[in-house]
Scaffold this active site. Sequence first.
Site, PDB file in Angstrom:
ATOM      1  N   HIS A   1       0.842  -1.178   0.000  1.00  0.00           N
ATOM      2  CA  HIS A   1       0.000   0.000   0.000  1.00  0.00           C
ATOM      3  C   HIS A   1       0.881   1.233   0.000  1.00  0.00           C
ATOM      4  CE1 HIS A   1      -3.143   2.846   0.974  1.00  0.00           C
ATOM      5  NE2 HIS A   1      -3.972   1.925   0.547  1.00  0.00           N
TER       6      HIS A   1
ATOM      7  N   ASP B   1      -8.058  -4.853  -0.899  1.00  0.00           N
ATOM      8  CA  ASP B   1      -8.496  -5.566  -2.096  1.00  0.00           C
ATOM      9  C   ASP B   1      -8.190  -7.050  -2.071  1.00  0.00           C
ATOM     10  OD1 ASP B   1      -9.609  -3.416  -3.451  1.00  0.00           O
ATOM     11  OD2 ASP B   1      -7.625  -2.685  -3.992  1.00  0.00           O
TER      12      ASP B   1
HETATM   13  N1  CMC Z   1       4.360  -7.255  -4.974  1.00  0.00           N
HETATM   14  C1  CMC Z   1       5.702  -7.301  -5.040  1.00  0.00           C
HETATM   15  N2  CMC Z   1       6.505  -6.269  -4.725  1.00  0.00           N
HETATM   16  C2  CMC Z   1       5.935  -5.140  -4.342  1.00  0.00           C
HETATM   17  C3  CMC Z   1       4.530  -5.001  -4.248  1.00  0.00           C
HETATM   18  C4  CMC Z   1       3.740  -6.107  -4.588  1.00  0.00           C
HETATM   19  N3  CMC Z   1       2.411  -6.039  -4.525  1.00  0.00           N
HETATM   20  N4  CMC Z   1       4.228  -3.744  -3.833  1.00  0.00           N
HETATM   21  C5  CMC Z   1       5.404  -3.117  -3.674  1.00  0.00           C
HETATM   22  N5  CMC Z   1       6.433  -3.955  -3.977  1.00  0.00           N
HETATM   23  C6  CMC Z   1       7.864  -3.672  -3.847  1.00  0.00           C
HETATM   24  C7  CMC Z   1       8.328  -2.596  -4.808  1.00  0.00           C
HETATM   25  O1  CMC Z   1       8.730  -3.164  -6.040  1.00  0.00           O
HETATM   26  C8  CMC Z   1       9.469  -1.996  -4.045  1.00  0.00           C
HETATM   27  O2  CMC Z   1      10.570  -2.875  -4.137  1.00  0.00           O
HETATM   28  P1  CMC Z   1      12.092  -2.293  -4.123  1.00  0.00           P
HETATM   29  O3  CMC Z   1      12.235  -1.565  -2.832  1.00  0.00           O
HETATM   30  O4  CMC Z   1      12.943  -3.499  -4.257  1.00  0.00           O
HETATM   31  O5  CMC Z   1      12.179  -1.368  -5.312  1.00  0.00           O
HETATM   32  C9  CMC Z   1       8.992  -2.058  -2.597  1.00  0.00           C
HETATM   33  O6  CMC Z   1       8.074  -3.131  -2.555  1.00  0.00           O
HETATM   34  C10 CMC Z   1       8.369  -0.807  -2.050  1.00  0.00           C
HETATM   35  O7  CMC Z   1       7.249  -0.513  -2.806  1.00  0.00           O
HETATM   36  P2  CMC Z   1       6.798   0.988  -2.995  1.00  0.00           P
HETATM   37  O8  CMC Z   1       7.508   1.498  -4.200  1.00  0.00           O
HETATM   38  O9  CMC Z   1       7.041   1.781  -1.766  1.00  0.00           O
HETATM   39  O10 CMC Z   1       5.278   0.813  -3.223  1.00  0.00           O
HETATM   40  P3  CMC Z   1       4.400   1.969  -3.807  1.00  0.00           P
HETATM   41  O11 CMC Z   1       4.030   2.873  -2.682  1.00  0.00           O
HETATM   42  O12 CMC Z   1       5.006   2.610  -4.991  1.00  0.00           O
HETATM   43  O13 CMC Z   1       3.165   1.189  -4.358  1.00  0.00           O
HETATM   44  C11 CMC Z   1       1.194  -0.019  -4.482  1.00  0.00           C
HETATM   45  C12 CMC Z   1       2.039   0.908  -3.627  1.00  0.00           C
HETATM   46  C13 CMC Z   1      -0.138  -0.245  -3.786  1.00  0.00           C
HETATM   47  C14 CMC Z   1       0.926   0.641  -5.852  1.00  0.00           C
HETATM   48  C15 CMC Z   1       1.972  -1.350  -4.653  1.00  0.00           C
HETATM   49  O14 CMC Z   1       2.201  -1.933  -3.415  1.00  0.00           O
HETATM   50  C16 CMC Z   1       1.266  -2.324  -5.603  1.00  0.00           C
HETATM   51  O15 CMC Z   1       1.435  -2.225  -6.820  1.00  0.00           O
HETATM   52  N6  CMC Z   1       0.463  -3.287  -5.020  1.00  0.00           N
HETATM   53  C17 CMC Z   1      -0.278  -4.195  -5.840  1.00  0.00           C
HETATM   54  C18 CMC Z   1      -1.508  -3.515  -6.364  1.00  0.00           C
HETATM   55  C19 CMC Z   1      -2.559  -3.332  -5.268  1.00  0.00           C
HETATM   56  O16 CMC Z   1      -2.875  -4.260  -4.540  1.00  0.00           O
HETATM   57  N7  CMC Z   1      -3.130  -2.110  -5.214  1.00  0.00           N
HETATM   58  C20 CMC Z   1      -4.226  -1.810  -4.291  1.00  0.00           C
HETATM   59  C21 CMC Z   1      -3.857  -0.774  -3.291  1.00  0.00           C
HETATM   60  S1  CMC Z   1      -5.067  -0.663  -1.983  1.00  0.00           S
HETATM   61  C22 CMC Z   1      -6.459  -0.043  -2.735  1.00  0.00           C
HETATM   62  C23 CMC Z   1      -6.421   1.420  -2.879  1.00  0.00           C
HETATM   63  O17 CMC Z   1      -6.395   2.135  -1.862  1.00  0.00           O
HETATM   64  O18 CMC Z   1      -6.439   1.874  -4.039  1.00  0.00           O
END
Ligand code: CMC
Length: 428
Positions: free
Chosen positions: A308, A365
């Site tokens: 998240h 989700d």
């Molecule tokens: N699976 C694998 N790796 C992940 C995931 C995941 N679901 N989410 C984050 N990471 C990794 C990311 O690649 C990064 O790795 P590194 O540090 O090696 O580069 C690390 O974890 C930190 O992630 P982040 O960049 O801080 O995450 P973010 O804030 O950019 O993204 C997110 C948040 C929700 C877009 C992401 O976690 C994601 O794509 N999750 C899957 C999609 C999902 O379930 N979305 C629903 C969110 S809740 C509903 C809403 O409120 O909309």
Amino acid sequence: MAESASVSLDDKDYQLPVITGSEGEKAIDTRKLRKDSGYICYDQGYGNTGSCMSEITYLDGDKGILRHRGYPIEQLTQNSGYIETAYLVIYGELPTAEQAKAFNDLLAEHADVDPRMHPILEGFPKDAPPMAMLSALMAALPAYYPDLATNNFEKDLQTFDQTAALAISKIRTFVAMIYRYQCGLPTVPSKDIPYCENLLQMMFSEEGTEYATDSEVVKALDLLLLLHVDHEQNCSTATVRMVGSSAANMLASISAGIAALSGPLHGGANAAVMKMLQAIHDEGDDGSHFIEAAKSGDKSKRLMGFGHAVYRNFDPRAKIIGVSCEKVLATLGIDDPLLSIAQHLEQAALKDDYFVSRKLYPNVDFYSGIIMRALGIPVEMFTAAFAMGRVPGWIANWREVASQPKGRIYRPRQIYTGATQRDYPVSS
Ligand code: CMC
């Protein structure tokens, strides 16, 4: 606590005011920095930018706290319902019995859709994405209610109660209409019954038979909508505020919010989770293959429903929904293999250093799709159901923007990295 912050730039010191929120959140007010120093703040994706002051929702991602107007989400799901919480989020206080009745009467008044809008729906291909249809229908509403959507803050605030009820009520009818259109079924008119029951009967009534409402199904739907009611400055809510800041009316702003929500990294994640669980099931895999692929850093292979943008401890909504998911399925006597896969996947990921070290936990989700499936909502409609739940939050945020006497249009700046000036090639 600091009252100001000093920044040294090009041998000059600048004092920037510090703002403190009611829960002790601290911010440096950089609004005048560019004018005084020529510098702007760079924060791609606005992850460390407070774009507004808001009284609606408090969220502490590190502690897993979510409160609407001060009330913890756990207490609201325990004691309140979707419509009451919607009122709270929009108006700031829980309704009195009289206010609740007036609100419900307005919802009932606005439940049916102007028949002139039906051809819009019928113009879409049957397999068009429901979120595209939903956003378009919402965007079309101002054409039918010009007095409620004038693109003038003062006038639009005068009719706010009507427009808010219209948006909440119409989106439910749109969702039902889209579902039935895609199934090739005729539209079912609304009834003067509570919100969630009305949605179920508009979606699932069969010709000539009264839809038999199951109280467990109604309760589960109500909980789902309540859990989605608002979530601070997420992508779609920030979009609603941005569009609204141009004095665009509430309905146009909500339509933009629906478009923002459609992305798989935001609202579209619930459908993506189901596709992932189904793929694991179809492959006869236990999920370890998906977990390994998710660790590659490839965004397209992420474990959907995990992680998240702001929760770094746990998503309180996911805790509530995880428990409810098991209960709902048990009560309805449904044995869904996808639930066991989800539970297994969660346990495996929570033991895996990749997920633990990055603080990646299940989000709302992860389990919401399984409940929706149990309620008979097809996966293609999941994000539309999420949008329906989120409308009160969008309305409350639009209202804050419209009510700020000195609010400015949302207009961030950029750091230009393109070509510097060059001459257009003129052939001699
Ligand atoms: N699976 C694998 N790796 C992940 C995931 C995941 N679901 N989410 C984050 N990471 C990794 C990311 O690649 C990064 O790795 P590194 O540090 O090696 O580069 C690390 O974890 C930190 O992630 P982040 O960049 O801080 O995450 P973010 O804030 O950019 O993204 C997110 C948040 C929700 C877009 C992401 O976690 C994601 O794509 N999750 C899957 C999609 C999902 O379930 N979305 C629903 C969110 S809740 C509903 C809403 O409120 O909309």
